[in-house]
Design an enzyme around this catalytic site. Structure first.
Site, PDB file in Angstrom:
ATOM      1  N   GLU A 193      75.207  55.288  35.122  1.00  9.72           N
ATOM      2  CA  GLU A 193      75.596  54.280  36.127  1.00  9.72           C
ATOM      3  C   GLU A 193      77.091  53.990  36.035  1.00  9.72           C
ATOM      4  OE1 GLU A 193      73.639  53.267  38.530  1.00  9.72           O
ATOM      5  OE2 GLU A 193      72.047  54.482  37.670  1.00  9.72           O
ATOM      6  N   TRP A 229      78.660  56.510  37.960  1.00 10.12           N
ATOM      7  CA  TRP A 229      78.665  56.256  39.420  1.00 10.12           C
ATOM      8  C   TRP A 229      79.924  55.453  39.794  1.00 10.12           C
ATOM      9  CZ3 TRP A 229      76.261  58.277  43.460  1.00 10.12           C
ATOM     10  CH2 TRP A 229      75.019  58.887  43.294  1.00 10.12           C
ATOM     11  N   TRP A 254      76.471  51.650  67.013  1.00 10.92           N
ATOM     12  CA  TRP A 254      76.216  50.354  66.358  1.00 10.92           C
ATOM     13  C   TRP A 254      76.001  49.285  67.418  1.00 10.92           C
ATOM     14  CZ3 TRP A 254      75.267  51.440  61.551  1.00 10.92           C
ATOM     15  CH2 TRP A 254      75.986  52.426  60.891  1.00 10.92           C
ATOM     16  N   ASN A 285      71.287  45.486  42.081  1.00 13.03           N
ATOM     17  CA  ASN A 285      71.597  46.739  42.792  1.00 13.03           C
ATOM     18  C   ASN A 285      70.473  47.195  43.722  1.00 13.03           C
ATOM     19  OD1 ASN A 285      73.194  49.217  43.239  1.00 13.03           O
ATOM     20  ND2 ASN A 285      71.464  50.190  42.199  1.00 13.03           N
ATOM     21  N   TRP A 291      78.285  49.215  59.084  1.00  7.90           N
ATOM     22  CA  TRP A 291      78.346  48.976  57.630  1.00  7.90           C
ATOM     23  C   TRP A 291      79.557  48.153  57.231  1.00  7.90           C
ATOM     24  CZ3 TRP A 291      82.679  51.069  55.330  1.00  7.90           C
ATOM     25  CH2 TRP A 291      83.264  52.194  55.920  1.00  7.90           C
ATOM     26  N   TRP A 300      78.349  50.920  50.537  1.00  5.88           N
ATOM     27  CA  TRP A 300      78.011  50.723  51.961  1.00  5.88           C
ATOM     28  C   TRP A 300      77.935  52.038  52.709  1.00  5.88           C
ATOM     29  CZ3 TRP A 300      75.470  47.051  54.150  1.00  5.88           C
ATOM     30  CH2 TRP A 300      75.401  45.828  53.510  1.00  5.88           C
TER      31      TRP A 300
HETATM   32  P1  FAD Z   1      74.306  47.981  35.417  1.00 10.61           P
HETATM   33  O1  FAD Z   1      73.041  48.568  35.903  1.00 10.61           O
HETATM   34  O2  FAD Z   1      74.278  47.289  34.120  1.00 10.61           O
HETATM   35  O3  FAD Z   1      75.393  49.154  35.421  1.00 10.61           O
HETATM   36  C1  FAD Z   1      76.554  49.129  34.588  1.00 10.61           C
HETATM   37  C2  FAD Z   1      77.790  49.344  35.437  1.00 10.61           C
HETATM   38  O4  FAD Z   1      77.727  50.598  36.112  1.00 10.61           O
HETATM   39  C3  FAD Z   1      77.969  48.317  36.549  1.00 10.61           C
HETATM   40  O5  FAD Z   1      78.551  47.125  36.087  1.00 10.61           O
HETATM   41  C4  FAD Z   1      78.851  49.075  37.528  1.00 10.61           C
HETATM   42  O6  FAD Z   1      80.202  49.038  37.166  1.00 10.61           O
HETATM   43  C5  FAD Z   1      78.353  50.499  37.393  1.00 10.61           C
HETATM   44  N1  FAD Z   1      77.357  50.766  38.444  1.00 10.61           N
HETATM   45  C6  FAD Z   1      76.028  50.543  38.411  1.00 10.61           C
HETATM   46  N2  FAD Z   1      75.461  50.931  39.572  1.00 10.61           N
HETATM   47  C7  FAD Z   1      76.447  51.397  40.358  1.00 10.61           C
HETATM   48  C8  FAD Z   1      76.497  51.944  41.671  1.00 10.61           C
HETATM   49  N3  FAD Z   1      75.379  52.096  42.417  1.00 10.61           N
HETATM   50  N4  FAD Z   1      77.700  52.311  42.182  1.00 10.61           N
HETATM   51  C9  FAD Z   1      78.819  52.192  41.447  1.00 10.61           C
HETATM   52  N5  FAD Z   1      78.835  51.679  40.181  1.00 10.61           N
HETATM   53  C10 FAD Z   1      77.670  51.282  39.648  1.00 10.61           C
HETATM   54  N6  FAD Z   1      79.424  47.258  42.374  1.00 10.61           N
HETATM   55  C11 FAD Z   1      80.556  46.597  42.082  1.00 10.61           C
HETATM   56  O7  FAD Z   1      80.952  46.531  40.926  1.00 10.61           O
HETATM   57  N7  FAD Z   1      81.291  45.983  43.082  1.00 10.61           N
HETATM   58  C12 FAD Z   1      80.913  46.021  44.389  1.00 10.61           C
HETATM   59  O8  FAD Z   1      81.621  45.486  45.246  1.00 10.61           O
HETATM   60  C13 FAD Z   1      79.688  46.698  44.708  1.00 10.61           C
HETATM   61  N8  FAD Z   1      79.239  46.723  45.997  1.00 10.61           N
HETATM   62  C14 FAD Z   1      78.063  47.402  46.275  1.00 10.61           C
HETATM   63  C15 FAD Z   1      77.615  47.453  47.604  1.00 10.61           C
HETATM   64  C16 FAD Z   1      76.426  48.114  47.930  1.00 10.61           C
HETATM   65  C17 FAD Z   1      75.955  48.175  49.364  1.00 10.61           C
HETATM   66  C18 FAD Z   1      75.676  48.733  46.902  1.00 10.61           C
HETATM   67  C19 FAD Z   1      74.392  49.446  47.224  1.00 10.61           C
HETATM   68  C20 FAD Z   1      76.119  48.704  45.586  1.00 10.61           C
HETATM   69  C21 FAD Z   1      77.309  48.036  45.253  1.00 10.61           C
HETATM   70  N9  FAD Z   1      77.787  47.982  43.916  1.00 10.61           N
HETATM   71  C22 FAD Z   1      78.955  47.322  43.643  1.00 10.61           C
HETATM   72  C23 FAD Z   1      77.125  48.762  42.841  1.00 10.61           C
HETATM   73  C24 FAD Z   1      76.050  48.031  42.021  1.00 10.61           C
HETATM   74  O9  FAD Z   1      75.157  47.353  42.849  1.00 10.61           O
HETATM   75  C25 FAD Z   1      76.634  47.048  41.009  1.00 10.61           C
HETATM   76  O10 FAD Z   1      77.682  47.646  40.281  1.00 10.61           O
HETATM   77  C26 FAD Z   1      75.549  46.605  40.006  1.00 10.61           C
HETATM   78  O11 FAD Z   1      74.506  45.966  40.688  1.00 10.61           O
HETATM   79  C27 FAD Z   1      76.161  45.688  38.992  1.00 10.61           C
HETATM   80  O12 FAD Z   1      75.196  45.160  38.138  1.00 10.61           O
HETATM   81  P2  FAD Z   1      75.226  45.477  36.585  1.00 10.61           P
HETATM   82  O13 FAD Z   1      76.602  45.297  36.045  1.00 10.61           O
HETATM   83  O14 FAD Z   1      74.137  44.679  35.964  1.00 10.61           O
HETATM   84  O15 FAD Z   1      74.858  47.026  36.580  1.00 10.61           O
END
Ligand code: FAD
Length: 481
Positions: free
Chosen positions: A278, A281, A309, A344, A362, A385
């Site tokens: 993650e 990602w 849209w 997420n 979006w 997005w």
């Molecule tokens: P954990 O599951 O603990 O993951 C650890 C770290 O991995 C996160 O803190 C994050 O930095 C990274 N990560 C995890 N999932 C993703 C992912 N799908 N994409 C990119 N990095 C990821 N994340 C943001 O930090 N800022 C945003 O503005 C943002 N906007 C989003 C918008 C949409 C529409 C979607 C679908 C996802 C978005 N995310 C964003 C990604 C993700 O949802 C969050 O990073 C995650 O929910 C953060 O929770 P966590 O730290 O507990 O994640």
């Protein structure tokens, strides 16, 4: 002559694993830590409300941490190049150090500043603190940037491990005479009329110490079960490090090394691998933003430029307020509003509902998230997005429209997440909590729910709006072919 160095802090507000700060501590006789509020940047790049709340507390925490080292944080307003030049003049600085950022506008500002400083004989040097690997170091076999996650992931794992994070300097030599600093309170980053930040205060502690504590407790108590629990919004199964990462209060190198160490010592490799995937990602999103600088505003796949849209401000408002009549969507949007964060899985569900069932662009979702999230991050937000919309790199196939009822039943099986954020549905049994409009009158009455009065009826028919989205997509595919 004594050497004075400015460290320009941006989204890297930590003392450990901070190469710009370390360079200043090692090379200069006097160090001037500086933060610049860049409100002069175009509206699209300026901090939103959630981020401003975080920034206030994060800056206060940074200043306190610096003071423990005998230093302090100088606050100035942008434009950044003018502010850096002014502080350099006032302090006689002969060096300015910072950690790199990767968005188009930020890079343009930094490049201008670097050449301006160097032309005046001032040393200007930047470092990597935000990423595991610099975007230009990872290339496909054909020599271009990656557009698909899996090969990108494999390429990351094939790289030499990211360098070990450096510890915080023990002491920072103070400026001979401190330049003036603006007052943090005068920046008015906190909401006052009204003060909507109560839920944020309850949920979060900004700052480097809190970030390191959160990482340690996540590794101690949640990492082993991460793979199983990460998709469940009703449990505390993810790290919630995202706002700390977005603000640079912790860096990916620190997470990488601490997680690897923990996995090796406990043999708990599966949770660690999934968790680090993650983090990769995030890395992928940042590399994409570097290589495709219009990611936040333009479809990555130009075929989507012709997508029909809809313009429906009422539907958009209902979505923003968590009043769509679809419980898991409303729970997510209210979690976002109350706490500045959303799980997420639920980000994907609310995103799919907005762009597919409501056919809203979006960018409306991106803007709302940008304004409300405490973890708002240009790369991750734009990437997320576009992924949901189907217009992005390695995006979800457009025809995969999430069914929010089934998603709710699968990932919030007891309905506890909905009960927390949509309290007016709390007394419904789990059999109908994700589809209250299907409940019989007795069940609704016993739970005190009146559809259309205490809780909205769905603002769209899920099946019909799904078909409408698929038809719209087929139309752009046809015109493309
Ligand atoms: P954990 O599951 O603990 O993951 C650890 C770290 O991995 C996160 O803190 C994050 O930095 C990274 N990560 C995890 N999932 C993703 C992912 N799908 N994409 C990119 N990095 C990821 N994340 C943001 O930090 N800022 C945003 O503005 C943002 N906007 C989003 C918008 C949409 C529409 C979607 C679908 C996802 C978005 N995310 C964003 C990604 C993700 O949802 C969050 O990073 C995650 O929910 C953060 O929770 P966590 O730290 O507990 O994640």
């Amino acid at each position: 002559m004594a050497k004075v160095a400015i460290v320009w802090f941006r989204n890297d507000r930590r003392l450990a694993d901070n190469p710009a700060l370390l360079a200043a501590a090692e090379r200069a006789d006097h160090v001037v830590p500086l933060f610049i509020l860049e409100d002069d940047r175009s509206a699209a790049w300026r901090h939103g409300g959630g981020s401003r709340w975080w920034l206030h507390h994060s800056l206060a925490a940074s200043d306190a941490a610096l003071r423990r080292l005998g230093s302090r944080l100088i606050l100035r307003r942008g434009p950044a190049d003018e502010a850096v030049a002014a502080v350099a003049r006032e302090t006689g600085a002969t060096a300015v150090y910072w950690n790199r950022r990767y968005d188009r506008d930020g890079r343009a500002i930094d490049m201008r500043l670097k050449s301006g400083l160097r032309s005046q004989g001032i040393e200007a040097e930047s470092f990597n603190a935000a990423l595991l690997f610099e975007p230009w170091t990872l290339k496909t076999k054909a020599g271009g940037p990656f557009k698909v996650y899996t090969p990108f992931y494999k390429a990351c794992l094939a790289m030499p491990a990211p360098g070990a994070p450096s510890p915080a300097p023990r002491r920072l030599a103070p400026a001979e005479a401190w330049p003036s600093s603006e007052s943090l309170d005068a920046w008015e980053l906190l909401p006052t009329a009204p003060d909507w930040a109560g839920g944020l205060r309850d949920a979060w502690t900004p700052g480097e110490t809190a970030a390191l504590d959160r990482l340690a407790s996540f590794l101690d108590t949640q990492l082993d079960d991460y793979t199983r629990r990460r998709d469940r919004p009703d449990v505390d199964g993810t790290s919630r490090l995202s706002p700390h990462l977005a603000n640079g209060e912790i860096g990916p190198r620190q997470i990488w090394h601490a997680t690897r160490l923990r996995a090796d010592s406990r043999n708990g490799k599966t949770g660690a691998e999934k968790f680090l995937s993650e983090v990769i990602w995030r890395e992928f999103a940042h590399h994409l933003l570097y290589h495709h600088e219009s990611l936040p505003e333009a479809n990555f796949q130009p075929a989507f430029d012709a997508f029909p849209w809809r313009d429906d401000p009422d539907a958009l408002r209902a979505w923003q307020r968590g009043r769509t009549g679809i419980p898991i969507v409303d729970a997510g949007m209210r979690q976002l509003w109350q706490t500045g964060w959303m799980h997420n899985r639920v980000r994907m569900i609310v995103g799919s509902f907005l762009v597919k069932n409501l056919l809203q662009h979006w960018r409306h979702g991106e803007d709302w998230f940008w304004d409300t999230l405490v973890d708002a991050d240009l790369a991750n937000n734009a990437f997320g997005w576009q992924w949901i919309a189907g217009s992005g790199a390695d995006a979800a196939p457009y025809f995969r429209v999430f069914n929010p009822v089934l998603q709710g039943e699968r990932f919030d099986p007891d309905g506890d997440y909905v009960r927390t954020y949509v309290p007016e549905l709390a007394r419904l049994p789990e059999s109908v909590i994700h589809k209250p409009w299907t409940a019989d009158n007795d069940t609704l009455k016993q739970a005190g729910v009146a559809i259309g009065k205490t809780y909205p009826a769905p603002i769209v028919d899920l099946a019909a709006s799904r078909q409408r989205a698929l038809d719209a997509f087929t139309a752009i595919k046809r015109s493309e072919g």
